[in-house]
Design a protein around this motif. Structure first.
Motif, PDB file in Angstrom:
ATOM      1  N   LYS A 681       0.942  -1.266  -0.019  1.00  0.00           N
ATOM      2  CA  LYS A 681       0.119   0.035   0.027  1.00  0.00           C
ATOM      3  C   LYS A 681       0.834   1.121  -0.058  1.00  0.00           C
ATOM      4  CE  LYS A 681      -3.859  -2.528   1.849  1.00  0.00           C
ATOM      5  NZ  LYS A 681      -4.984  -2.714   3.224  1.00  0.00           N
ATOM      6  N   ASP A 793      -0.817  -1.830  -7.758  1.00  0.00           N
ATOM      7  CA  ASP A 793      -2.341  -1.458  -7.615  1.00  0.00           C
ATOM      8  C   ASP A 793      -2.753  -0.418  -7.050  1.00  0.00           C
ATOM      9  OD1 ASP A 793      -2.793  -4.106  -8.727  1.00  0.00           O
ATOM     10  OD2 ASP A 793      -2.846  -5.154  -7.090  1.00  0.00           O
ATOM     11  N   TYR A 794      -1.702   0.300  -6.514  1.00  0.00           N
ATOM     12  CA  TYR A 794      -1.891   1.784  -5.573  1.00  0.00           C
ATOM     13  C   TYR A 794      -1.066   2.730  -6.651  1.00  0.00           C
ATOM     14  CZ  TYR A 794      -3.283  -1.499  -2.028  1.00  0.00           C
ATOM     15  OH  TYR A 794      -4.258  -2.097  -1.636  1.00  0.00           O
ATOM     16  N   THR A 801      -4.914   5.681  -2.395  1.00  0.00           N
ATOM     17  CA  THR A 801      -5.565   5.366  -3.750  1.00  0.00           C
ATOM     18  C   THR A 801      -7.004   5.388  -3.592  1.00  0.00           C
ATOM     19  OG1 THR A 801      -3.580   4.465  -4.552  1.00  0.00           O
ATOM     20  CG2 THR A 801      -5.461   4.050  -5.828  1.00  0.00           C
ATOM     21  N   GLN A 804      -9.367   1.973  -3.101  1.00  0.00           N
ATOM     22  CA  GLN A 804      -8.480   0.998  -2.490  1.00  0.00           C
ATOM     23  C   GLN A 804      -8.906   0.754  -1.209  1.00  0.00           C
ATOM     24  OE1 GLN A 804      -7.021  -1.344  -3.865  1.00  0.00           O
ATOM     25  NE2 GLN A 804      -6.142  -0.635  -5.688  1.00  0.00           N
ATOM     26  N   GLN A 805      -8.617  -0.321  -0.528  1.00  0.00           N
ATOM     27  CA  GLN A 805      -8.729  -0.733   0.934  1.00  0.00           C
ATOM     28  C   GLN A 805      -7.691  -0.344   1.834  1.00  0.00           C
ATOM     29  OE1 GLN A 805     -10.987  -4.617  -0.265  1.00  0.00           O
ATOM     30  NE2 GLN A 805     -12.306  -3.892   1.153  1.00  0.00           N
ATOM     31  N   TYR A 909     -12.821   1.149   2.476  1.00  0.00           N
ATOM     32  CA  TYR A 909     -12.692   1.765   1.298  1.00  0.00           C
ATOM     33  C   TYR A 909     -12.354   3.129   1.443  1.00  0.00           C
ATOM     34  CZ  TYR A 909     -14.326  -2.303  -1.370  1.00  0.00           C
ATOM     35  OH  TYR A 909     -14.523  -3.547  -1.976  1.00  0.00           O
TER      36      TYR A 909
END
Length: 956
Positions: A681, A793-794, A801, A804-805, A909
């Motif tokens: 993350k 993914d970030y 982001t 995103q979680q 989220y």
């Protein structure tokens, strides 16, 4: 803010200036088909929220009616209906389209009697306002899912000029239209002629066959594999993607002296012979068969059945070096004793295995037979995305239910074949339909007696059917297939008999009347109908979902989701994705049954992880690392990292029986990287560790770190650099966690030494461990590499982001706070510059004291939120929240994090930054004890996306 003001500001935002607050439902928007959403998804969303709808659409195709029927069936249960205005302009709409539309009870279809009717408008009535989606898109699969189409979505109040204009035009169309009736359809059908289509010129005998988009890279991969000295290789390719032609191209490229093709059925051998000859060419005498009926011993290209070839007398006539290239089709069968006799006997220069499904239920290691050389792989989803297969429209419907009795794994045969259930199944099959003039369906059920009884009752109801089981001879099976293709039969009812090895290209329906026991078998059965065939635009997949324990496998199989992440599987049920132009729909009750099954299963149990580990071990021929799970998708590495029963991946390997030896210090370091950094993350700590691990002296300068971060597009600031120091020195974790600090749980010693004046360097104890224990070095490097892969993914250019979680601990770190204060944070913490607010939308205890959205999200972007109690407007933390700078901007930036309920876990989220709506702040008394709290409206800077609104705040 009242509804009128909300509407006004939404319109001004879309048509005048972005400075006005937008609204995700009401702001005028351009709707297109893109990766983040399609026109069809917009129409779905409007349908699920409207009170009535009126569509004026000139052109309609049957390929979008299956998902529409599923959605309208649920709307009918809620009393929602609509009107469809269409016509016969240019004869585009086939008679079949009108026949299928007449099956929808809550759709009033009218034929517009106007010259050149060519409208493309979708209007939805929401009570006090309406929304129109108007543009270039007809109701066709290509237009709603794939084409470059533009449509404007605009909302207007009932007294607005635009509303009046649309209402007038629709009323005019209704006045000049007449109902769709059976009589009108009969006349239309008699006069209708299909539109001329542009057809490709037929392939002449001399026209060369060239590799397709899947075959070209596969051939290159095979060439590279052979050039490396390998003697065996495996190609995994979904049924219908040209596997046989690929084999022919590969053999042609290798110029073998003699070639052998092995398969389990003579029919496949004959078809493959013809395909190979079309590609390779040469005289007919070069090609021969070795089967029970033919023995062409001297053929250059010999196509054999394994039953004949594996006989001792046959092998005695063929020397081990007879063939220099052997291809084993349906290679997942190659672990059988008959095939093993071939592997023991022959010594070619190269063995090529080809299969659509290498995973075997009996756990035999197919990969090992081909030396773990997976040359190329095209799975079902990739083939669909590439348009290489016929698209499917899957509908999960609830199975028959009477007097509260549900179909389960143990339901008696009498109930499964009752007249009422048969009637219900036939009604559903008729409602959802098929592509073509006649059904050609394959029905999978659970028992042989059930198959025979269903076939009998289907036939008696006017739907000719035959049951096939493993007790039937190959000849009878082939006769049934031929009758189905000839239109003499409508259905073949079977029990897992036709999962593989059966080629019925004309299939237009696949019906599942059984429990899903395996994702592999589910995919095999679904794939039976996906081979392309002239005139077949799609196949209907109808899945009757009972109250089965294994229902959770359905979304995993449909989406090829092997992540073992329950939240992701839940999303795939609540918001099914499209795959290319294939659609997935779940009726409401069926979806509820799947969600119940998901809630009762632990997808990340040690048993599940062991199975995934063993499968990937077979595939690779070695113990897989975390990065292997990322690359090959067997299980998300996050499942291992976030598993509360595992401290690190080395511990998991030890549980799998691997000889992993780690000291307490090594275990602690690996656990820290796994639990805190692998999620990716924030890449900053991982980038630094990667630099230090790769450096000969295990050191680097701050300038080198900054350059590496900027090369990844990551933001850099003094605060984040200090935070990296706090994390890797473990000072961030110097907070109590039970009897000791979390810093102590991670060993207490820093991983990286840096006092701000000298270079970064790995701690001496860590350097010594890396040199002394190669296992530890491998596992630590693997964890860092996996975290860097997941970090893609970030958006590394920002702290968070959007959508995103994150959990509370992540947020403390990403806000660059010096200590992890996630444990006492609860719902929020007001920092000097930033305040994260965490909202659980549905409180399990029923005390919905936290901020709550209206289920309808009337304003689309704001919610009421409350501080802790007791708090007053004069409380210091409230004053900090309300404080503004001289320019009027807030001094403290609010970051909003939301999750649906505690049942989904600790992850929230990120919905973006939020501001406090002026004039909304007031003290209130909450709860039974009437304690004081301060309430305020939080307004998102960016309106919530349709997907997140449905996922977090709506009943699905």
């Amino acid at each position: 803010m009242d509804k009128k003001t909300v509407m006004q500001e939404a319109i001004l935002n879309g048509l005048y200036s972005q400075d006005y607050p937008g609204h995700n439902l009401l702001t005028p928007q351009l709707v297109t088909n893109q990766a983040d959403g399609t026109i069809w998804q917009t129409l779905q969303d409007e349908l699920q929220h409207c009170q009535h709808f009126t569509w004026a659409v000139a052109f309609i195709t049957t390929d979008m009616l299956v998902p529409l029927k599923a959605l309208l069936a649920d709307l009918a249960d809620r009393g929602v209906s609509g009107t469809l205005l269409t016509g016969d302009y240019l004869g585009f709409n086939s008679p079949r389209v009108f026949a299928e539309l007449m099956k929808i009870p809550n759709l009033d279809v009218k034929i517009v009697d106007q010259q050149g009717f060519h409208a493309k408008g979708y209007v939805f009535d929401h009570g006090d306002y309406q929304t129109a989606v108007i543009g270039s898109a007809n109701f066709t699969r290509a237009a709603l899912l794939q084409n470059t189409e533009w449509a404007l979505r605009v909302s207007s109040r009932q007294d607005a000029s635009l509303t009046k204009q649309l209402s007038a035009r629709l009323a005019d169309l209704v006045r000049t239209s007449y109902p769709l009736t059976a009589d009108w359809l009969a006349k239309y059908k008699a006069a209708w002629r299909p539109l001329p289509t542009v057809r490709q010129a037929p392939r002449t005998a001399a026209a060369p066959i060239t590799p397709n988009q899947m075959q070209r890279p596969a051939l290159l991969a095979l060439q590279q594999l052979r050039a490396s000295g390998a003697h065996r290789g495996l190609v995994v390719s979904a049924t219908g993607t040209g596997k046989t032609y690929l084999g022919a191209f590969a053999v042609k490229d290798s110029h073998p002296r003699r070639f052998l093709y092995v398969v389990h059925r003579e029919q496949i051998a004959k078809k493959s012979l013809a395909s190979f000859r079309r590609v390779i060419g040469g005289p007919a005498s070069d090609y021969g068969l070795l089967t029970g009926n033919r023995h062409d011993w001297d053929a250059k290209y010999l196509f054999a059945t394994v039953q004949t070839l594996a006989q001792p007398g046959t092998l005695a006539k063929l020397a081990p070096e007879t063939f220099d290239y052997i291809l084993v089709d349906e290679a997942h069968r190659a672990a059988a004793p008959s095939y093993q006799r071939l592997f023991d006997h022959f010594q070619p220069q190269f063995w090529l295995g080809m299969t659509a499904t290498p995973e075997r239920m009996d756990k035999q290691d197919v990969y090992a037979l081909f030396d773990y050389h997976l040359a190329y792989e095209v799975r079902l989803k990739a083939a669909l995305d590439a348009g290489m297969l016929a698209p499917f429209h899957y509908v999960g419907v609830q199975d028959y239910e009477q007097d509260g009795e549900l179909i389960t794994e143990t339901t008696g045969l009498r109930y499964l074949v009752s007249d009422q259930r048969v009637k219900y199944v036939l009604e559903q099959m008729d409602y959802y339909g098929y592509c073509g003039d006649q059904p050609r369906g394959l029905i999978f059920c659970s028992r042989q007696e059930e198959a025979r009884e269903l076939a009998s009752k289907f036939s008696a109801a006017g739907h000719p059917a035959v049951a096939l089981t493993n007790e039937d001879s190959p000849r009878r099976r082939q006769q049934a297939v031929e009758q189905l293709e000839a239109g003499k039969l409508e259905y073949i009812v079977t029990v897992d008999l036709f999962n593989e090895g059966v080629d019925i290209p004309s299939l237009n329906q696949v019906i599942m009347l059984r429990n899903t026991q395996s994702a592999v078998v589910f995919t095999q059965q679904l794939g039976r109908g996906l081979r392309k065939f002239p005139g077949k635009d799609y196949v209907t997949i109808l899945d009757f979902i009972g109250n089965y324990q294994n229902n959770f496998l359905i979304p995993l199989a449909l989406n090829q989701d092997t992540s073992r992440q329950v939240d992701r599987a839940r999303q795939e049920v609540q918001l099914p994705p499209t795959i290319g132009v294939s659609t997935i729909s779940f009726r409401r009750v069926a979806a509820e049954r799947i969600l119940q099954s998901l809630a009762a299963v632990k997808l990340d149990s040690l048993r599940e992880l062991r199975t995934a580990y063993q499968d990937l071990h077979q595939r690779l021929g070695r113990s897989p690392l975390l990065l292997d799970f990322y690359r090959y998708g067997e299980v998300s590495p996050l499942v291992f990292a976030e598993n509360g029963r595992l401290a690190n991946y080395g511990q998991f390997l030890a549980k799998m029986g691997e000889p992993v030896q780690l000291s307490d210090h090594e275990n602690a370091v690996l656990s820290f990287v796994t639990k805190e950094l692998v999620n990716g993350k924030r890449p900053h700590e991982l980038v630094l560790l990667k630099l230090l691990l790769a450096s000969a002296g295990h050191r680097c300068s701050q300038e080198e770190l900054i350059a590496a971060l900027r090369n990844r597009g990551a933001y850099v600031s003094p605060a984040v650099l200090q935070s990296v120091d706090d994390i890797l020195s473990l000072s961030f974790f110097a907070v109590k966690a039970g009897k000791q600090t979390r810093r102590d749980q991670y060993g207490g010693a820093p991983l990286v030494v840096h006092d701000g004046l000298v270079d970064y360097q790995l701690a001496p104890e860590l350097v010594a461990a890396l040199k002394a224990n190669p296992q530890f070095s491998t596992l630590l490097t693997d964890a860092v590499d996996t975290g860097l892969a997941l970090s893609r993914d970030y958006d590394a250019s920002h702290q968070f982001t959007l959508y995103q979680q994150y959990d509370r601990k992540d947020v403390c770190r990403l806000l660059n706070w010096p200590l992890d204060v996630s444990a006492p944070m609860y719902g929020y913490r007001v920092g000097d510059q930033e305040c994260p607010i965490f909202i659980t939308y549905r409180k399990e205890d029923g005390q919905r004291r936290n901020a709550i959205y209206d289920n309808q999200l009337e304003n689309g972007r704001s919610l009421r939120w409350y501080t802790r109690s007791p708090r007053h407007r004069s409380s210091p933390e409230v004053q900090r929240l309300l404080a503004t700078n001289k320019d009027g901007r807030p001094r403290v930036q609010i970051h909003l994090f939301v999750k649906r309920s505690d049942a989904v876990g600790k992850q929230f989220y990120y919905l973006g930054p939020a501001t406090i709506q002026p004039g909304s702040v007031q003290e209130e008394r909450l709860g039974a004890k009437q304690k004081a709290a301060v309430g305020m409206n939080l307004e998102l800077v960016r309106p919530l996306s349709v997907r997140l609104r449905r996922l977090l705040f709506e009943e699905n």
